[in-house]
Design an enzyme around this catalytic site. Structure first.
Site, PDB file in Angstrom:
ATOM      1  N   GLU A  45     -63.883 -46.595   6.089  1.00 54.17           N
ATOM      2  CA  GLU A  45     -65.194 -46.567   5.414  1.00 54.17           C
ATOM      3  C   GLU A  45     -65.238 -47.607   4.309  1.00 54.17           C
ATOM      4  O   GLU A  45     -65.427 -47.289   3.135  1.00 54.17           O
ATOM      5  CB  GLU A  45     -65.463 -45.166   4.836  1.00 54.17           C
ATOM      6  N   GLU A  79     -60.833 -35.412   4.186  1.00 57.01           N
ATOM      7  CA  GLU A  79     -60.834 -35.112   2.741  1.00 57.01           C
ATOM      8  C   GLU A  79     -60.295 -33.727   2.382  1.00 57.01           C
ATOM      9  O   GLU A  79     -60.914 -32.989   1.613  1.00 57.01           O
ATOM     10  CB  GLU A  79     -62.256 -35.282   2.173  1.00 57.01           C
ATOM     11  N   SER A 134     -72.812 -92.001  -8.378  1.00 53.41           N
ATOM     12  CA  SER A 134     -73.787 -90.937  -8.144  1.00 53.41           C
ATOM     13  C   SER A 134     -75.160 -91.309  -8.708  1.00 53.41           C
ATOM     14  O   SER A 134     -75.738 -92.304  -8.309  1.00 53.41           O
ATOM     15  CB  SER A 134     -73.236 -89.625  -8.712  1.00 53.41           C
TER      16      SER A 134
END
Ligand code: XIL
Length: 733
Positions: A282, A163, A636
């Site tokens: 990450e 960073e 069904s």
């Protein structure tokens, strides 16, 4: 007998509706290979761990099965491991390293030099006065050598500098009270003391200590246009100056809305110009709109998250991994930042990982693992046409000849639009905003042929797609789409044949205390005078099929999406059947609630059908009003009703049909003379074995039974259209 029928129905229902059977039951998404094995031809899969992760047996098992790369979440950071001059906290750092050594897992060393969680003592002398950069370098060198030498046997890559670059969104900054163009570098103590030389030094020290490890520059927000270029420029400049940077780590703290594939690919491609190793170091996906290396979101207790948020996260994981796989030549590792939501530095509230706070895998994990390598490369054929179910003048949704569907929805201020229709349990197709601000998306692959209900979920709210007509299913008017089927001619309108008609009949039902509606198909020629046996002119009378819809549907379902009238017209015109009447009534099944299948008896509907509807039909229409000219069939739930009612009232119906609605066992009927013909059918993606076995056993017991397995379809209307087409040809013979 009733008990046996009902428990049989429960079983039948469980097998015909596999998805329903899963409702409420936990699914083990860990079942299957580990992520590391699924990705063995692509890249290693890593996880950042804390102390508990490597101490608790359950968590250890998860790590060993899923991951082949481990990063210490905090234990190796300079501020943790080396908090004061001469003070080293090797305890936890060693235990993580030893865990990896014992289990043969290689590590990413995170991190040797960072502005945060840093050994800040390196910047000052004993009196607290700032030191010269040479002193700082000496200390940094000793730190790096000590850590690297202690662990390099188990480490394959080091995040040497973390960073160091500035974020987007700050074009100017104040330096000594003056506003100046912002530096590309983060204004850290390191930078203020040394300029960017500290980056070069850190890499040189790491290379001295570990001549073979992969040395990485690691940062977040690499997909932001400005930061991407700053990182690119810095690494390029360093490499040209001979600094040993081997690769770039893209942290990957993203969210469910961001980044899109294009933005991610831009960064990967750009970095590939200067390095041949990229690690996604990450990875986690917040369920809010934050991203990057800083945490602004409140941590806290887990709150349940709306299902559509889970769908967006699954989809985002799927998209990102698809891109990672595409760039497998340069991407060598993908590491999740933390093992589970419980461990996440973002807090469980954010649910950012594929493993939940109870260490159970989420569907995201399954989706990441069970990717289809062939589908990664697939580009749908560009022969799109508007879906035949569209409203007048609507171009979207569209279907192509392979059966892909694509959608377009205007919702300018929406944050998310999901189409419920999609492939393989992904919870649907997530649309993305295109350059014109319109939401667009295509299914991951070809859909099953035939008709599908669907709806849109816009920011969690369910609405219909204004592009299509509405069809009653799932207890609501749903949008519908029709995927071309190879055999679609049997339910297609034909201009050159006579057509029957469908009438709506309303009648008072005493048993339910309300008006009821049914739709009645009358074949062409109905009512015409024909010569009777005695030579006199008389009106012809017809047998009747009572045809029931499924759960959540109504009397419009068979005539509209079922295309029952068209199927009948075509059968009659082709001479495949003699004309008969089809009655499609509302079966009251919408009151049925999940979890109460065992209590469902169809008694209400039986009363309505036999005491009220049949008399109305026999009175109003030219029927042959007897058992051997009456059939009952249903799909069904309608199949369940059919089975219950035909077994209780065999004197009323002579032909019985179950369409994805269970099976009869010979011992449930116990009399071959009560029924002339039994039909049982389902889709090949339902329970074909059950149907085939049942039909065999019925035949063996002397029944006239016929089965149909609809190829390539599931519990949907193309299955039932095909069943009707087949069954109709054997009725009333
Ligand atoms: C985080 C850890 O997960 C937290 O436990 C800690 O409090 C702060 O740091 N970028 C990085 C990681 O490189 O080291 C950070 O880890 C997350 C952002």
């Amino acid at each position: 007998m009733r008990k046996r029928i009902i428990s049989g129905l429960v079983l039948a229902m469980m097998s015909i509706l596999p998805t329903m059977a899963q409702w409420g039951r936990p699914v083990d998404y860990f079942a299957g290979p580990g992520l590391k094995d699924a990705y063995k031809d692509y890249f290693t899969i890593g996880v950042a761990v804390n102390k508990a992760n490597v101490s608790d047996p359950t968590q250890i098992e998860i790590i060993k099965k899923q991951f082949n790369s481990v990063t210490a979440e905090n234990a190796w950071k300079p501020g943790e491991i080396h908090p004061k001059e001469g003070v080293w906290n090797f305890g936890l750092a060693d235990s993580i390293a030893n865990f990896c050594r014992e289990n043969g897992i290689k590590m990413r060393g995170h991190c040797l030099c960072w502005h945060s969680q840093f050994a800040d003592w390196m910047f000052t002398d004993k009196k607290g006065k700032p030191v010269k950069k040479e002193v700082f370098y000496e200390r940094l060198r000793e730190h790096i050598h000590t850590v690297v030498n202690r662990y390099k046997d188990v480490v394959y890559a080091w995040d040497v500098v973390n960073e160091a670059m500035a974020d987007d969104g700050r074009p100017f900054e104040f330096v000594d009270g003056k506003m100046v163009p912002a530096s590309p570098y983060r204004q850290s103590r390191h930078f203020k003391l040394c300029g960017d030389e500290f980056i070069a030094k850190a890499f040189e020290f790491a290379r001295e200590a570990d001549p073979t490890g992969v040395l990485i520059y690691n940062d977040y927000s690499c997909v932001d246009n400005g930061k991407r270029e700053r990182i690119y420029n810095m690494v390029k400049k360093m490499k040209e100056a001979g600094v040993p940077i081997d690769g770039i780590g893209m942290q990957g703290h993203y969210n469910i809305y961001f980044p899109d594939e294009e933005q991610l690919e831009k960064a990967i491609k750009r970095f590939s110009e200067i390095v041949n190793t990229i690690h996604i170091t990450e990875l986690d996906l917040r369920t809010n709109t934050e991203s990057g290396g800083q945490l602004m979101f409140a941590r806290g207790e887990a709150k349940p998250q709306a299902p559509y948020i889970g769908t967006l996260q699954e989809d985002q994981y799927a998209r990102l991994f698809k891109v990672f796989r595409k760039y497998k030549d340069v991407i060598k590792n993908v590491t999740f930042w933390n093992l589970s939501d419980k461990d996440s530095w973002l807090g469980v509230n954010n649910h950012p990982l594929p493993i939940d706070e109870n260490f159970k895998a989420k569907r995201s994990l399954q989706i990441i693992r069970d990717f289809d390598a062939a589908a990664d490369k697939r580009v749908p054929k560009d022969d799109w046409v508007p879906n035949p179910m569209n409203q007048p003048g609507q171009e979207y949704p569209q279907v192509n000849s392979e059966g892909f569907a694509r959608f377009r929805v205007e919702a300018p201020d929406a944050k998310s639009v999901i189409v419920s229709l999609g492939l393989g349990g992904r919870g649907g197709t997530v649309l993305r905003k295109n350059k014109d601000g319109v939401w667009e998306g295509t299914t991951d692959g070809p859909m099953d042929p035939g008709f599908h209900y669907y709806h849109l979920t816009i920011d969690g709210g369910v609405v219909n797609d204004p592009g299509t007509h509405n069809y009653f299913g799932s207890c609501r008017w749903e949008s519908g789409i029709e995927i071309p089927a190879p055999d679609q001619d049997f339910y297609a309108w034909r201009k050159d044949i006579p057509h029957g008609n469908i009438q709506q009949v309303n009648f008072w039902s005493e048993s339910t205390g309300k008006m009821q509606t049914c739709n009645v198909y009358l074949p062409d020629g109905y009512g015409k005078l024909v010569k009777g046996k005695n030579g006199k002119l008389t009106q012809e009378r017809y047998p009747v099929l009572y045809l029931q819809h499924g759960w959540g549907e109504n009397e419009t379902s068979w005539p509209v999406q079922g295309k029952a009238g068209i199927i009948m017209d075509n059968l009659i015109a082709d001479g495949k059947i003699k004309p008969f009447i089809v009655v499609m009534a509302y079966g009251l099944t919408n009151d049925f609630k999940f979890g109460t299948i065992g209590k469902f008896t169809a008694e209400e509907f039986e009363k309505l059908l036999i005491d009220e509807l049949i008399p109305v039909i026999d009175k109003q229409f030219l029927t042959k009003p007897d058992k051997w000219n009456r059939a009952l069939a249903g799909l069904s739930m309608g199949g369940m009703e059919t089975k219950l009612i035909t077994l209780r009232r065999p004197e009323v119906f002579g032909y019985w049909g179950l369409l994805s609605g269970g099976q009869y066992a010979p011992e449930e009927i116990n009399d071959t003379k009560v029924v002339k013909y039994i039909f049982e059918g389902c889709g090949s993606k339902e329970n074909p074995d059950g149907i085939n076995k049942s039909v065999e056993s019925l035949k063996a017991a002397g029944y006239n039974a016929e089965g149909l397995i609809s190829e390539g379809t599931a519990h949907e209307f193309l299955t039932w259209r095909r069943c009707l087409y087949q069954m109709a040809q054997s009725l009333f013979k």
